[in-house]
Design a protein around this motif. Structure first.
Motif, short mmCIF file in Angstrom:
data_model
loop_
_atom_site.label_atom_id
_atom_site.label_comp_id
_atom_site.label_asym_id
_atom_site.label_seq_id
_atom_site.Cartn_x
_atom_site.Cartn_y
_atom_site.Cartn_z
N ALA A 27 8.96 17.71 50.46
CA ALA A 27 8.03 18.75 50.03
C ALA A 27 7.02 19.07 51.14
O ALA A 27 6.70 20.25 51.38
N MET A 28 6.54 18.05 51.83
CA MET A 28 5.62 18.28 52.94
C MET A 28 6.29 19.10 54.04
O MET A 28 5.69 20.04 54.60
N LEU A 29 7.55 18.80 54.33
CA LEU A 29 8.26 19.52 55.38
C LEU A 29 8.55 20.96 54.97
O LEU A 29 8.50 21.88 55.80
N VAL A 30 8.84 21.19 53.69
CA VAL A 30 9.03 22.56 53.21
C VAL A 30 7.74 23.35 53.37
O VAL A 30 7.75 24.52 53.80
N MET A 31 6.62 22.73 53.02
CA MET A 31 5.33 23.40 53.20
C MET A 31 5.12 23.77 54.67
O MET A 31 4.68 24.88 55.00
N GLY A 32 5.48 22.84 55.56
CA GLY A 32 5.37 23.14 56.99
C GLY A 32 6.27 24.29 57.40
O GLY A 32 5.89 25.15 58.20
N GLY A 33 7.49 24.31 56.84
CA GLY A 33 8.41 25.40 57.15
C GLY A 33 7.87 26.74 56.68
O GLY A 33 8.00 27.75 57.38
N LEU A 34 7.26 26.76 55.49
CA LEU A 34 6.68 28.00 54.99
C LEU A 34 5.51 28.47 55.85
O LEU A 34 5.35 29.66 56.12
N LEU A 35 4.70 27.53 56.30
CA LEU A 35 3.58 27.89 57.17
C LEU A 35 4.07 28.43 58.51
O LEU A 35 3.41 29.27 59.12
N GLY A 36 5.24 27.97 58.95
CA GLY A 36 5.76 28.39 60.24
C GLY A 36 6.53 29.69 60.21
O GLY A 36 6.97 30.18 61.26
N ARG A 37 6.69 30.29 59.04
CA ARG A 37 7.50 31.50 58.95
C ARG A 37 6.85 32.70 59.64
O ARG A 37 7.54 33.66 59.95
N HIS A 38 5.55 32.63 59.90
CA HIS A 38 4.90 33.77 60.56
C HIS A 38 5.46 34.00 61.95
O HIS A 38 5.38 35.10 62.50
N SER A 39 6.05 32.94 62.55
CA SER A 39 6.62 33.08 63.89
C SER A 39 8.03 33.64 63.86
O SER A 39 8.64 33.89 64.90
N GLY A 40 8.56 33.82 62.63
CA GLY A 40 9.89 34.42 62.47
C GLY A 40 11.00 33.39 62.49
O GLY A 40 10.87 32.31 63.05
N GLY A 41 12.11 33.72 61.84
CA GLY A 41 13.28 32.86 61.85
C GLY A 41 13.32 31.92 60.67
O GLY A 41 12.31 31.65 60.01
N SER A 42 14.52 31.41 60.40
CA SER A 42 14.73 30.48 59.31
C SER A 42 14.56 29.05 59.82
O SER A 42 14.40 28.82 61.03
N GLU A 43 14.60 28.09 58.90
CA GLU A 43 14.41 26.69 59.27
C GLU A 43 15.30 25.81 58.41
O GLU A 43 15.39 26.01 57.20
N HIS A 44 15.98 24.84 59.05
CA HIS A 44 16.77 23.87 58.31
C HIS A 44 16.11 22.51 58.42
O HIS A 44 16.00 21.94 59.51
N ILE A 45 15.68 21.98 57.30
CA ILE A 45 15.01 20.68 57.24
C ILE A 45 16.03 19.63 56.82
O ILE A 45 16.74 19.78 55.83
#
Length: 409
Positions: free
Chosen positions: A186-204
């Protein structure tokens, strides 16, 4: 992502809590504990979590008489669909294309069969945060191994240091690695959501084995610095005394943790046993450890003068870390701190068809606890509502129901 507030009742007063994930849609392809705790955490923080269940329901619904499901799936919405059908796969793929977050807990390769793996989803959803919760991660020699919490405890070395010194390794008495893995995800998903402003998807990529191995950090440091393999030491810690479980005069157990000479001095003065400070056998940390059992006998003589409640209060007032060894009924029914912090919440055990209580998630903002979730959904309870919200018309939904592609409770 917007920061919004919700209100919930606490002792008849309205309490306002932050909901940082308001407006975030999460598709939850998880079962067991680790994945569901991840998505339940996102739910508690305001996300709309849609739990995807097979036509016969989450296989973990009846386990431990339904207690596991009742505790780990609160606040979610259930869409029951058949991923093995062409229509079911297409439907899930369409939902994934619009979701903000996808969380899955299958072994590597399973989601690929349904074109719901990260590579497939990110082709149609270019800013998705995709989280895979597995036993051993997405690659490596163990990637295809099935795993549950005790397997991770065993393979990480945790079992080797847990249990009585002269007995067998013992599993930690709850699914601690599952819960920690879920909270980590859950913490990593929150980090991924915060990082979306830089564009692109993320695989955790988060796994039980790596989380459990992280628990062993200082044990690894101990071994690699000294070449000494850590072993089981029961309720205490090697090299530190007095440290462990003791009994008060009424026979009730409590835990005492005097991890320094300063704390040991406080202990002796609090118990009015200053004579022990003059005994050279107990002068240093290493000498106290060497004469551990002799020191225990001296202290238990002093402990025998108090019942547990009086003794723990006296020790804590003296600045000494101590606490009762509580059973679950004592924790739930008698612990004043848990009651004061409002840590138990109402839920419903669908397997037994009985109301029950469970623990809140450990989330608390300034205005109070965040977790005010409803009881878990029944299988397929929200199948129709979810599809309507995603833009499907009544005719399409009725056809999907008639064909058994989706199930409605």
């Amino acid at each position: 992502m917007r920061w919004e507030k919700i209100t919930h009742s606490n002792d008849n007063e309205e309490v306002t809590a932050m909901q940082p994930l308001e407006g975030i849609d999460v598709l939850d392809f998880t079962q067991s504990i680790a994945g569901p705790i991840c998505t339940q955490s996102l739910t508690a923080l305001g996300a709309n979590v849609v739990k995807i269940e097979p036509p016969d329901g989450d296989a973990f619904r009846p386990l431990i008489d339904g207690a596991m499901f009742a505790s780990c799936n609160r606040g979610k919405r259930s869409l029951s669909l058949d991923l093995k059908s062409d229509e079911g796969r297409a439907l899930a793929q369409e939902l994934a294309a619009e979701a903000d977050v996808v969380v899955e807990s299958f072994r590597p390769g399973v989601m690929e069969r349904y074109d719901l793996d990260y590579e497939s989803v990110s082709e149609t959803n270019d800013d998705v945060v995709y989280c895979s919760v597995t036993g051993f991660g997405q690659d490596g020699p163990y990637e295809d191994y099935p795993a549950y919490d005790p397997i991770a405890q065993a393979m990480s070395g945790l079992l080797s240091v847990t249990g009585p010194a002269d007995g067998k390794p013992a599993r930690v008495g709850t699914s601690a690695i599952d819960y920690t893995t879920g909270l980590t995800a859950a913490m990593l998903v929150m980090g991924g959501l915060l990082g979306r402003h830089s564009g692109g998807s993320e695989h955790i990529d988060v796994s039980l084995f790596e989380v459990a191995t992280t628990w062993m950090g200082y044990r690894v440091a101990e071994y690699t610095a000294t070449d000494q393999v850590p072993t089981r030491s029961g309720d205490t810690i090697d090299g530190i005394a007095p440290y462990g479980i003791f009994e008060a005069g009424d026979g009730d157990p409590f835990y005492l943790a005097t991890a320094s000479t300063k704390l040991y001095h406080r202990l002796c003065r609090t118990l009015e046993r200053e004579d022990l400070l003059e005994d050279e056998r107990f002068e240093t940390l290493s000498s106290r450890s060497e004469h551990r059992e002799t020191l225990r006998a001296e202290l238990e003589e002093a402990f025998a003068e108090y019942d547990r409640r009086e003794l723990v209060e006296r020790l804590v007032s003296g600045g000494i870390p101590a606490g009762p060894v509580q059973s679950i009924d004592e924790l739930v029914e008698e612990d004043p701190h848990a009651e004061s912090r409002d840590f138990f919440v109402e839920t419903y055990n669908q397997h037994l068809e009985e109301p029950c209580r469970t623990t809140r998630l450990p989330f608390r903002f300034e205005d109070g606890p965040v977790d005010d979730l409803e009881s878990p959904p029944r299988q397929g309870e929200h199948s129709r509502a979810v599809l309507e919200e995603w833009g499907y018309d009544d005719e399409t939904i009725e056809a999907l129901l008639a064909d058994g592609v989706i199930v409605e409770s």
